[in-house]
Write an enzyme that holds these catalytic residues in place. Structure first.
Site, PDB file in Angstrom:
ATOM      1  N   SER A 174      -9.775   1.816   2.732  1.00 22.56           N
ATOM      2  CA  SER A 174      -8.893   2.526   1.836  1.00 22.56           C
ATOM      3  C   SER A 174      -7.855   1.645   1.147  1.00 22.56           C
ATOM      4  O   SER A 174      -7.239   2.079   0.175  1.00 22.56           O
ATOM      5  CB  SER A 174      -8.173   3.619   2.626  1.00 22.56           C
ATOM      6  OG  SER A 174      -7.364   3.047   3.644  1.00 22.56           O
TER       7      SER A 174
ATOM      8  N   SER B 194     -10.112  -0.560   6.959  1.00 21.27           N
ATOM      9  CA  SER B 194      -9.516  -0.431   5.627  1.00 21.27           C
ATOM     10  C   SER B 194      -8.812  -1.659   5.057  1.00 21.27           C
ATOM     11  O   SER B 194      -8.472  -1.664   3.875  1.00 21.27           O
ATOM     12  CB  SER B 194      -8.529   0.723   5.610  1.00 21.27           C
ATOM     13  OG  SER B 194      -9.223   1.906   5.337  1.00 21.27           O
TER      14      SER B 194
ATOM     15  N   LYS C 158       0.849  -1.208   0.000  1.00 16.96           N
ATOM     16  CA  LYS C 158       0.000   0.000   0.000  1.00 16.96           C
ATOM     17  C   LYS C 158       0.883   1.256   0.000  1.00 16.96           C
ATOM     18  O   LYS C 158       1.948   1.274   0.630  1.00 16.96           O
ATOM     19  CB  LYS C 158      -0.901  -0.033   1.242  1.00 16.96           C
ATOM     20  CG  LYS C 158      -1.955   1.058   1.285  1.00 16.96           C
ATOM     21  CD  LYS C 158      -2.911   0.843   2.469  1.00 16.96           C
ATOM     22  CE  LYS C 158      -3.966   1.931   2.562  1.00 16.96           C
ATOM     23  NZ  LYS C 158      -4.892   1.748   3.690  1.00 16.96           N
TER      24      LYS C 158
HETATM   25  N1  GLN Z   1     -13.367   3.959   6.053  1.00 16.46           N
HETATM   26  C1  GLN Z   1     -12.747   4.440   7.243  1.00 16.46           C
HETATM   27  C2  GLN Z   1     -12.414   5.903   7.102  1.00 16.46           C
HETATM   28  O1  GLN Z   1     -12.707   6.445   6.108  1.00 16.46           O
HETATM   29  C3  GLN Z   1     -11.563   3.597   7.591  1.00 16.46           C
HETATM   30  C4  GLN Z   1     -10.306   4.004   6.959  1.00 16.46           C
HETATM   31  C5  GLN Z   1      -9.134   3.180   7.375  1.00 16.46           C
HETATM   32  O2  GLN Z   1      -9.285   2.151   8.037  1.00 16.46           O
HETATM   33  N2  GLN Z   1      -7.942   3.646   7.025  1.00 16.46           N
HETATM   34  O3  GLN Z   1     -11.895   6.516   7.967  1.00 16.46           O
END
Ligand code: GLN
Length: 478
Positions: A152, A176, A77
């Site tokens: 994400s 995420s 990532k």
């Molecule tokens: N969807 C969540 C957010 O937008 C989680 C993001 C994440 O785990 N990095 O904050």
């Protein structure tokens, strides 16, 4: 083609037994990456990957000792540092940043012999649930390109499902890793907070962030977690808790599972409920028991998460100011304008929204009402959840309310997107480990995920339970 279907352990075995060369493996993956370019899951392919593969083949030819995962290609990532490579969090603000050192997880994987193929697409600064918010453009679901891959870590999940690497790394602050894993039909774990060093992970919310693998099977997940776990003197929040042999599954004949009343209540309105009901039925037929419990604060998970994560993000993102790391605005005339214009021009809309929210909850007039209150509720929730593990082995719940949604369908109201995290944030807030495993199909034959949660630092048990369910769902221990 069959080569790229294989996971981490199977690939290492083939290469080490000289059944296939590392160069062949890497070339096969590079070919897939090219063929599935439209996914936009990989934002950079490292040009030294092939020469790294040739070095492995040379070692094999000379009968030199091989490391455990020597020659296994992975994609990382875009928020995890690999020395000498760009790491940009899919932000145009960070597009020129080159990592000056390896993240601890990268160092550990490198020491295990892993080859890095490239960088995976993500939502800018890991804020999002769809990987539509990336300066590299929208990433697509590997199984249906009209849909999002989740986020994400959408690029990481889509890349595993499309066989663009043996496995990938993602990061999980509120879901995420698990939500994209679920949307693409792969395995993704968020380890116990502190299990994996965050050194070299570009921080979103430091008290919630964890790095974890996304894989084609459970064995690979356990092995990779075993490798990247452990105390690190560069991250004082990393734990010295013993790293057990997670990959030696220790399955019992039956288990006692915890089911949360508040989750059941939410599921009444969810179209995928029959899939989960049928899993429970099959587990019951195997002699498993269910303990029903209530977590009164379950409905507060999302608010707690969005208060704490935005507060921490505001503070973490303060370092990106157009002076160091980030792109400087060409329109700035003095130092104040450097900060102001660089940040205004550099950050995307969602990141700005989080910074505003975070600044608000931390502001002196509201600090007690929001941030402090969320901190107190976090403690209460953690106590409620961890006590549940005294009476069951693991807690089960869906990863997401539904299958992957259509690209562009949750664009108007940010809260629609935040609701995606309804089942995932509890593990981040309480710090417990949680894995998402593929558990069946929903609408349009798209995959769904089941989450397994255990108490803190019980990853060994988590993998054993998950492999029990995984085998049952695959009809292996029927
Ligand atoms: N969807 C969540 C957010 O937008 C989680 C993001 C994440 O785990 N990095 O904050």
């Amino acid at each position: 083609m069959y080569l790229t279907k294989l996971g981490v352990l199977e690939t290492a075995k083939l290469i080490h037994e000289k059944k296939v060369s590392c160069e062949e493996v890497v070339k096969a993956y590079l070919k897939n990456i090219e063929a599935r370019k439209s996914l936009n899951a990989v934002i950079e392919v490292f040009e030294d990957a092939l020469s790294e593969a040739k070095k492995v083949d040379e070692k094999i030819k000379n009968n030199e000792p091989l490391k455990e995962l020597e020659g296994v290609p992975m994609i990382i990532k875009d928020n995890i540092l690999i020395k000498g490579k760009k790491a940009g969090c899919a932000s145009k603000f960070m597009q020129n940043f080159v990592a000056p050192y390896d993240a601890t997880v990268i160092k550990k994987l490198r020491d295990a012999g892993v080859i890095f193929l490239g960088r995976a697409n993500m939502d800018e600064f890991a804020m999002g649930s769809s990987t539509e918010k990336s300066c590299y453009g929208i990433c697509h679901n590997a199984l249906d390109e009209s849909r999002v891959p989740g986020g994400s870590s959408g690029g990481s999940a889509s890349a595993v499902a499309a066989n663009l690497a043996c496995a990938t790394l993602g990061s999980d602050t509120g879901g995420s890793i698990r939500q994209p894993a679920s949307y693409n039909g792969v395995y993704g774990i968020k380890p116990t907070y502190g299990r994996v060093s965050r050194f070299g992970l570009i921080a979103f919310a430091s008290s919630l962030d964890q790095i974890g693998p996304l894989t084609k099977n459970l064995e690979d997940s356990a092995k990779l977690l075993e490798i990247i776990s452990g105390k690190d003197s560069n991250d004082m929040t990393s734990s010295k808790e013993k790293v057990e042999d997670f990959s030696k599954f220790d399955m019992k004949k039956t288990y006692k599972f915890g089911i949360c009343d508040e989750v059941e209540e939410k599921m009444k309105n969810i179209v995928t409920k029959p899939v989960y009901d049928s899993i429970m039925k099959r587990l019951e037929e195997k002699g498993c028991e269910f303990v029903h419990f209530s977590i009164k604060d379950f409905n507060l998970c999302l608010p707690i998460y969005y208060v704490l994560s935005t507060a921490e993000a505001t503070s973490n993102l303060g370092r990106f100011d157009g002076v160091k790391y980030t792109v400087r605005s060409a329109n700035a005339k003095d130092v104040n304008e450097i900060y102001l214009k660089s940040r205004s021009e550099g950050f995307g809309e969602e990141v700005k929204r989080r910074i505003l929210l975070g600044s608000y909850v931390l502001s002196s007039g509201y600090f007690d009402a929001y941030y402090n209150k969320a901190k107190k509720l976090q403690q209460r929730l953690t106590k409620q959840l961890t006590e549940v593990f005294n009476s069951c082995d693991a807690v089960l719940l869906p990863t997401t309310p539904n299958v992957a949604f259509k690209i562009g369908s949750k664009g108007d109201n940010p809260v629609d997107m935040y609701l995606e995290d309804i089942f995932t944030t509890i593990a981040n807030i309480t710090g417990v480990p949680a894995i998402s495993i593929p558990c069946g199909k929903g609408e349009n034959d798209l995959p769904l995920g089941l989450q397994v949660l255990t108490n803190k630092f019980e990853e060994k048990k988590l993998y054993s339970v998950a492999s029990y369910i995984d085998a049952l769902l695959k009809g292996e221990n029927a």
